[in-house]
Write an enzyme that holds these catalytic residues in place. Structure first.
Site, PDB file in Angstrom:
ATOM      1  N   LYS A   5      98.895 -38.190 -85.311  1.00  0.00           N
ATOM      2  CA  LYS A   5      99.311 -37.248 -84.248  1.00  0.00           C
ATOM      3  C   LYS A   5     100.430 -37.833 -83.382  1.00  0.00           C
ATOM      4  O   LYS A   5     101.389 -37.153 -83.057  1.00  0.00           O
ATOM      5  CB  LYS A   5      98.118 -36.879 -83.345  1.00  0.00           C
ATOM      6  CG  LYS A   5      96.972 -36.191 -84.067  1.00  0.00           C
ATOM      7  CD  LYS A   5      95.907 -35.702 -83.095  1.00  0.00           C
ATOM      8  CE  LYS A   5      95.174 -36.812 -82.376  1.00  0.00           C
ATOM      9  NZ  LYS A   5      94.280 -37.624 -83.241  1.00  0.00           N
ATOM     10  N   ARG A  28      90.154 -31.033 -77.396  1.00  0.00           N
ATOM     11  CA  ARG A  28      89.240 -31.713 -78.329  1.00  0.00           C
ATOM     12  C   ARG A  28      87.865 -31.076 -78.342  1.00  0.00           C
ATOM     13  O   ARG A  28      86.996 -31.519 -79.100  1.00  0.00           O
ATOM     14  CB  ARG A  28      89.093 -33.175 -77.921  1.00  0.00           C
ATOM     15  CG  ARG A  28      90.012 -34.133 -78.667  1.00  0.00           C
ATOM     16  CD  ARG A  28      89.831 -35.504 -78.070  1.00  0.00           C
ATOM     17  NE  ARG A  28      90.011 -36.561 -79.012  1.00  0.00           N
ATOM     18  CZ  ARG A  28      91.156 -37.250 -79.144  1.00  0.00           C
ATOM     19  NH1 ARG A  28      92.204 -36.942 -78.416  1.00  0.00           N
ATOM     20  NH2 ARG A  28      91.235 -38.236 -79.988  1.00  0.00           N
ATOM     21  N   ARG A  59      95.841 -50.734 -87.699  1.00  0.00           N
ATOM     22  CA  ARG A  59      96.451 -50.622 -86.365  1.00  0.00           C
ATOM     23  C   ARG A  59      95.745 -51.544 -85.382  1.00  0.00           C
ATOM     24  O   ARG A  59      96.369 -52.132 -84.504  1.00  0.00           O
ATOM     25  CB  ARG A  59      96.369 -49.161 -85.889  1.00  0.00           C
ATOM     26  CG  ARG A  59      97.050 -48.931 -84.562  1.00  0.00           C
ATOM     27  CD  ARG A  59      97.095 -47.459 -84.193  1.00  0.00           C
ATOM     28  NE  ARG A  59      95.848 -47.022 -83.587  1.00  0.00           N
ATOM     29  CZ  ARG A  59      95.596 -45.773 -83.232  1.00  0.00           C
ATOM     30  NH1 ARG A  59      96.482 -44.825 -83.440  1.00  0.00           N
ATOM     31  NH2 ARG A  59      94.440 -45.446 -82.674  1.00  0.00           N
ATOM     32  N   ARG A 118      84.110 -42.360 -83.231  1.00  0.00           N
ATOM     33  CA  ARG A 118      85.197 -41.405 -82.971  1.00  0.00           C
ATOM     34  C   ARG A 118      85.262 -40.363 -84.089  1.00  0.00           C
ATOM     35  O   ARG A 118      85.508 -39.181 -83.835  1.00  0.00           O
ATOM     36  CB  ARG A 118      86.535 -42.147 -82.860  1.00  0.00           C
ATOM     37  CG  ARG A 118      86.679 -42.866 -81.530  1.00  0.00           C
ATOM     38  CD  ARG A 118      87.656 -44.016 -81.608  1.00  0.00           C
ATOM     39  NE  ARG A 118      89.039 -43.627 -81.793  1.00  0.00           N
ATOM     40  CZ  ARG A 118      89.980 -44.458 -82.250  1.00  0.00           C
ATOM     41  NH1 ARG A 118      89.682 -45.701 -82.565  1.00  0.00           N
ATOM     42  NH2 ARG A 118      91.209 -44.044 -82.352  1.00  0.00           N
TER      43      ARG A 118
END
Ligand code: ADP
Length: 194
Positions: free
Chosen positions: A14, A90, A128, A145
């Site tokens: 995103k 969300r 990451r 998550r």
């Protein structure tokens, strides 16, 4: 106004795609994750509460997020061409609040849903995590998550699908291929609204 909601699992790209859209279409970028991380850095009481939630992979409560978005929309420059919403809404409650806030300002938004396989997002986030310094890029938190994403955020995609404001994007390959799909859709929308 071209308002774009980028939806997708953590690690779906995103942030990267938002930057590419902003660059080509001259839109404003709202990353709620970045806004929340700034609040944490400020060391405020609110930041401390947010830190506990984010580092466990949980969501910040809707009323706090809706407040942040309302404030953001009020502070947009008069010549704003539109906004890329990166990480908001969300939850369905956040989506309903956004719809009302946009309608009140004579605007609407289109959702682009970045679809990426679960093993690919896990790989990207763990990678990451080696350099991001983000407290939530570790295996346990990523699992949580992803769980929250499936249970709470996926229904938001259905919400936009039902309203016919929804486009699915294949985000499994490289960022140029992903952006080429997004670019075609946004170009088409812009042409249709002329
Ligand atoms: P990612 O999409 O990779 O999880 P983000 O930077 O968008 O990363 O978000 C990081 C965290 O910030 C989320 O896991 C969540 O805890 C919090 N957050 C961001 N946006 C929202 C939102 N709209 N509602 C609630 N919590 C949010």
């Amino acid at each position: 106004m071209l308002n774009v909601i980028l939806c997708g699992a953590p690690g779906s790209g995103k942030g990267t795609q938002s930057e590419l859209i902003v660059e080509k279409y001259g839109l404003q970028h709202l990353s709620t994750g970045d806004v929340l991380r700034e609040e944490i850095k400020s060391g405020s009481e609110l930041g401390k509460e947010i830190d506990v939630l984010i580092s466990k992979g949980n969501l910040v409560p809707d009323h706090k997020m809706i407040h942040i978005i309302a404030h953001y929309l009020d502070s947009l420059p008069g010549d704003c061409k539109g906004v890329v919403f990166d990480g908001y809404p969300r939850t369905v409650e956040q989506a309903e609040a956004l719809k009302m806030m946009l309608e009140r300002r004579g605007m609407n938004a289109v959702m682009l849903d970045l679809q990426v396989d679960e093993d690919e997002v896990m790989k990207r986030l763990l990678n990451r995590g080696k350099t991001s310094g983000r407290a939530d890029d570790n295996y346990e938190t990523i699992k949580q998550r992803l769980k929250v994403y499936h249970e709470v955020t996926k229904p938001v995609c259905e919400y936009y699908l039902k309203k016919h404001n929804y486009f699915s994007i294949n985000g499994n390959y490289n960022m140029d291929y992903t952006f080429s799909q997004i670019d075609s859709i946004l170009t088409m929308i812009q042409q249709a609204s002329k």
